[in-house]
Design a protein around this motif. Sequence first.
Motif, PDB file in Angstrom:
ATOM      1  N   TRP A 178      12.412  53.183  40.230  1.00  0.00           N
ATOM      2  CA  TRP A 178      11.631  52.953  41.307  1.00  0.00           C
ATOM      3  C   TRP A 178      13.172  53.567  42.469  1.00  0.00           C
ATOM      4  CZ3 TRP A 178       7.347  50.190  42.367  1.00  0.00           C
ATOM      5  CH2 TRP A 178       6.903  49.689  41.346  1.00  0.00           C
ATOM      6  N   ILE A 179      12.307  53.975  43.614  1.00  0.00           N
ATOM      7  CA  ILE A 179      13.385  54.333  44.437  1.00  0.00           C
ATOM      8  C   ILE A 179      13.223  53.255  45.381  1.00  0.00           C
ATOM      9  CG2 ILE A 179      13.869  56.979  45.532  1.00  0.00           C
ATOM     10  CD1 ILE A 179      14.021  57.270  42.918  1.00  0.00           C
ATOM     11  N   LYS A 180      14.636  53.608  46.187  1.00  0.00           N
ATOM     12  CA  LYS A 180      14.872  53.065  47.913  1.00  0.00           C
ATOM     13  C   LYS A 180      14.149  53.665  48.356  1.00  0.00           C
ATOM     14  CE  LYS A 180      18.539  49.407  49.071  1.00  0.00           C
ATOM     15  NZ  LYS A 180      19.154  48.613  48.695  1.00  0.00           N
ATOM     16  N   VAL A 181      13.195  52.752  49.159  1.00  0.00           N
ATOM     17  CA  VAL A 181      12.974  54.264  50.329  1.00  0.00           C
ATOM     18  C   VAL A 181      12.881  53.655  51.341  1.00  0.00           C
ATOM     19  CG1 VAL A 181      10.831  55.083  51.177  1.00  0.00           C
ATOM     20  CG2 VAL A 181      10.790  55.076  48.754  1.00  0.00           C
ATOM     21  N   GLU A 236      13.318  49.723  54.228  1.00  0.00           N
ATOM     22  CA  GLU A 236      13.448  48.234  54.465  1.00  0.00           C
ATOM     23  C   GLU A 236      11.811  47.750  55.527  1.00  0.00           C
ATOM     24  OE1 GLU A 236      18.066  46.780  56.745  1.00  0.00           O
ATOM     25  OE2 GLU A 236      16.022  48.907  57.334  1.00  0.00           O
ATOM     26  N   PHE A 264      11.862  60.788  50.467  1.00  0.00           N
ATOM     27  CA  PHE A 264      13.493  60.037  49.812  1.00  0.00           C
ATOM     28  C   PHE A 264      12.542  61.012  48.324  1.00  0.00           C
ATOM     29  CE2 PHE A 264       8.825  59.146  48.866  1.00  0.00           C
ATOM     30  CZ  PHE A 264       8.789  59.138  47.050  1.00  0.00           C
ATOM     31  N   ILE A 286       7.906  45.130  46.468  1.00  0.00           N
ATOM     32  CA  ILE A 286       9.433  45.558  47.596  1.00  0.00           C
ATOM     33  C   ILE A 286      10.311  44.018  47.165  1.00  0.00           C
ATOM     34  CG2 ILE A 286       9.176  43.540  49.675  1.00  0.00           C
ATOM     35  CD1 ILE A 286       6.781  44.963  50.060  1.00  0.00           C
ATOM     36  N   GLU A 287      11.570  44.397  46.904  1.00  0.00           N
ATOM     37  CA  GLU A 287      12.295  43.652  46.689  1.00  0.00           C
ATOM     38  C   GLU A 287      13.416  43.392  47.162  1.00  0.00           C
ATOM     39  OE1 GLU A 287      14.787  44.608  42.622  1.00  0.00           O
ATOM     40  OE2 GLU A 287      13.012  43.842  42.053  1.00  0.00           O
ATOM     41  N   ASN A 288      14.028  42.366  47.407  1.00  0.00           N
ATOM     42  CA  ASN A 288      15.510  41.753  48.677  1.00  0.00           C
ATOM     43  C   ASN A 288      15.291  42.737  50.057  1.00  0.00           C
ATOM     44  OD1 ASN A 288      17.008  41.008  46.327  1.00  0.00           O
ATOM     45  ND2 ASN A 288      17.828  42.543  46.134  1.00  0.00           N
ATOM     46  N   TRP A 348      13.379  45.093  50.748  1.00  0.00           N
ATOM     47  CA  TRP A 348      13.113  46.771  50.422  1.00  0.00           C
ATOM     48  C   TRP A 348      12.114  47.119  49.636  1.00  0.00           C
ATOM     49  CZ3 TRP A 348      16.092  51.018  52.793  1.00  0.00           C
ATOM     50  CH2 TRP A 348      17.752  50.422  53.338  1.00  0.00           C
ATOM     51  N   TYR A 394      10.173  49.232  47.455  1.00  0.00           N
ATOM     52  CA  TYR A 394      10.738  50.785  46.363  1.00  0.00           C
ATOM     53  C   TYR A 394       9.664  50.995  46.148  1.00  0.00           C
ATOM     54  CZ  TYR A 394      14.947  48.344  45.518  1.00  0.00           C
ATOM     55  OH  TYR A 394      16.142  48.424  46.260  1.00  0.00           O
TER      56      TYR A 394
END
Length: 176
Positions: A60-63, A65, A78, A159-161, A163, A165
């Motif tokens: 999983w890549i954080k992309v 907000e 990304f 969506i986590e925290n 953000w 992904y």
Amino acid sequence: MSNHGKHDKANSTAKRGISRRQFLSYTLGGAGAFMAAGMSLPMIRFAVDPILQKKAAGTWIKVVEANKLTNEPQEFKFKIHQVDGWYVSDPELTAWISKDDSGKAFALSPVCKHLGCTIGWNTEKNNEYVCPCHGAHYTKDGKNLVVAPKPLDEYDLKIENDWVYLGPVKANTRVK
């Protein structure tokens, strides 16, 4: 008898000389084989190791907000870190991310399913994805309208925290 004695002595010496040669041949051959095996095992391991390694589960890549997402598709770039055998790279990828009418986020691949060109959103002011190469058109959900044989691919998204992904690309689940 003296002739016969010399002959016996020569035979016993000859037998002993062959035995020594065989011994040296086996010893040197064995040592050579041992050294060759010692040199080749690391090379074999180097060649086979990437094949034997387990593939990592989808990363999983954080992309972006989550609060930056809108109902209008936006292009986000990304980077992913990938290892392919001995080749390591960090290619830059793109996703078109938006929310549907119910507020659920989704991400589409920008790769046209016709011949692999990169699509753009609303370039003809028609609220559709359009391929500049051969004129393929897609809906906001990625449904193919003209030219392209299939809908745009979709990224796994979570969506986590707060953000967004993105995971691996998969076949489009939003359209039939």
